[in-house]
Every structure is written in C-alpha cells, then in structure tokens.
Design a protein around this motif. Structure first.
Motif, short mmCIF file in Angstrom:
data_model
loop_
_atom_site.label_atom_id
_atom_site.label_comp_id
_atom_site.label_asym_id
_atom_site.label_seq_id
_atom_site.Cartn_x
_atom_site.Cartn_y
_atom_site.Cartn_z
N TRP A 166 0.84 -1.21 0.00
CA TRP A 166 0.00 0.00 0.00
C TRP A 166 0.87 1.25 0.00
CZ3 TRP A 166 -0.46 4.27 3.06
CH2 TRP A 166 -1.55 5.11 2.81
N GLN A 170 1.47 4.28 -3.27
CA GLN A 170 1.08 5.68 -3.14
C GLN A 170 1.88 6.59 -4.07
OE1 GLN A 170 -1.78 6.16 -1.38
NE2 GLN A 170 -1.47 3.94 -1.35
N THR A 198 -4.82 -3.30 -7.18
CA THR A 198 -5.65 -2.63 -8.18
C THR A 198 -6.37 -1.45 -7.54
OG1 THR A 198 -7.59 -3.97 -7.67
CG2 THR A 198 -6.02 -4.87 -9.27
N LYS A 199 -7.05 -0.67 -8.36
CA LYS A 199 -7.85 0.44 -7.82
C LYS A 199 -8.91 -0.08 -6.86
CE LYS A 199 -7.25 3.73 -11.62
NZ LYS A 199 -7.95 4.53 -12.66
N ASP A 200 -9.50 -1.23 -7.20
CA ASP A 200 -10.51 -1.82 -6.32
C ASP A 200 -9.88 -2.26 -5.00
OD1 ASP A 200 -12.49 -1.41 -8.17
OD2 ASP A 200 -12.45 -3.46 -8.96
N LEU A 202 -7.23 -0.93 -3.58
CA LEU A 202 -6.90 0.27 -2.81
C LEU A 202 -8.15 0.87 -2.18
CD1 LEU A 202 -4.32 1.86 -5.27
CD2 LEU A 202 -3.84 0.84 -3.03
N SER A 203 -9.27 0.80 -2.90
CA SER A 203 -10.53 1.30 -2.34
C SER A 203 -10.98 0.44 -1.16
CB SER A 203 -11.62 1.31 -3.42
OG SER A 203 -11.30 2.21 -4.45
N GLU A 206 -8.87 1.24 1.81
CA GLU A 206 -9.28 2.54 2.37
C GLU A 206 -10.52 2.37 3.25
OE1 GLU A 206 -8.64 6.48 3.08
OE2 GLU A 206 -7.45 5.34 1.64
#
Length: 214
Positions: A166, A170, A198-200, A202-203, A206
């Motif tokens: 992670w 960044q 992936t973007k998913d 990372l979401s 979060e």
C-alpha cells in the motif's frame, strides 16, 4: 555547520570511502537555521564528498527553506496505513519540489504486520509506552488489522505484504523502508514487491483502514 563537516570527515574515515551518497541530518536542530545546515552539506557536495542532501522528520516550511538553499533528494519520515499525517502538507510540498519520500514505520512497529498480539512487548520495548499499543486503543487498532487481513487473504498475501505494498502504491516517489530481525520476516517483506494492488484493492483497503482510524 562546522560539526556537520567534522562528522562527515570522521564518517568517511570509518566507512573507508571517498564520498557518501546522501547526507541526511537525523533531526532538525532547533538552535541552528536549516539554511546553515544544508549550506554546509552543499559545500561538501561542491567539494566532492557528498552526492545529495537528505532531510529527516521536518515539516513543509522547513522543507521549502532547505530546498531554497540546495536541491533536496529525499525526506525520511514515518508513513503507513495508520500514520498518514504527511498527506496533508508535507507530501504536497515534497512533490512540488521533486523530493522523494523514504518511508519508515510502514508496519507501525509491527502493529499492522499481522503477527503482533497483545502482551508481546517486553521491558524496554517502545511499544510499552506507545499510545497505539495501550489499553483502550490496542483492541480497536488490532480490529483494523483483522479487516486488512481479509483483503490480504483474498490477494493470497500476508497482512504485512499488503501494508508494505500500500505504501509503495502511493507513488513512485515513495520508497518503503522495512526492518527485519528474522530471515523469514525479511523474505515476507521482499514478497510485497509481487503484490499488485488494483484500484478496487486500494478502495477496499481505504474502507478497511480509513485515514485517521487508528
């Protein structure tokens, strides 16, 4: 400035080298303007004894003042999923000035490694007095780790590997620094390089560990 140059001379002797890549004062001396310290290192660069100037544990204003004297290569500072204070002012300043981040504490002294359990710290362990490890906080923080573990399991990775990945995700200007006392922990940390978030992903991370949740 005189001390900086003297200690650099001793360092070169001890290491047996002609120059060092980055000279990074460990902490800001409140009694010495940062311009004077960076100016001294800049003199050493001109003399061929140092290649780059680094900073450690300083705020955005100090970074800007230092960068006005000489190019700054990197800032060493704590950054992790649960230590995201640099995102507000420091990270924007370093990116504006083209300064990289050497991120330490990416596992928050083991707290988000996925291995640490309550009661593990012994005498003299910093964690015995760190607020994140105290009663009233530790249970909530370990609950965050368990949410992160769910994501790691789906990725076929360890909690530590996801936490390190992670930080690396960044930005290419951020280099995670990980310490390891055991070979298996070192192997685990190196394995984070194979974890692609992936973007998913990372979401999901979060949501599992929101900024300021610790």
């Amino acid at each position: 400035p005189i001390a900086v140059k003297n200690f650099l001379a001793y360092t070169l002797q001890r290491l047996g080298v002609d120059y060092i890549d980055i000279y990074r004062p460990a902490r800001l001396d409140p009694n010495v303007p940062i311009e004077d310290t960076v100016g001294a290192i800049s003199d050493l660069i001109k003399a061929g004894y140092v290649r780059h100037v680094g900073l450690s544990e300083v705020g955005a204003d100090t970074i800007r003042r230092a960068a006005a004297v000489a190019p700054i290569a990197d800032l060493q500072i704590e950054y992790s999923l649960i230590s995201r204070g640099i995102e507000d002012e420091i990270l924007p300043a370093t990116r504006e000035l083209g300064i990289s981040i050497t991120a330490y504490g990416v596992l928050s002294r083991g707290l988000i490694s996925g291995h640490w359990q309550k009661g593990q710290q012994g005498a003299g362990d910093f964690r015995a007095v760190s607020p994140r490890f105290q009663e009233g906080n530790i249970d909530e923080n370990l609950a965050l780790v368990e949410e992160l573990r769910k994501i790691a399991t789906l990725k076929g990775a360890s909690v530590a590997q996801v936490a390190i990945a992670w930080v690396a995700a960044q930005g290419t200007d951020i280099v995670p620094v990980v310490g390891a006392r055991r070979r298996d922990r070192l192997t685990e940390a190196l394995g984070s390089r194979a974890v692609e978030l992936t973007k998913d992903d990372l979401s999901a991370i979060e949501r599992a560990v929101p900024k300021g949740a610790a």
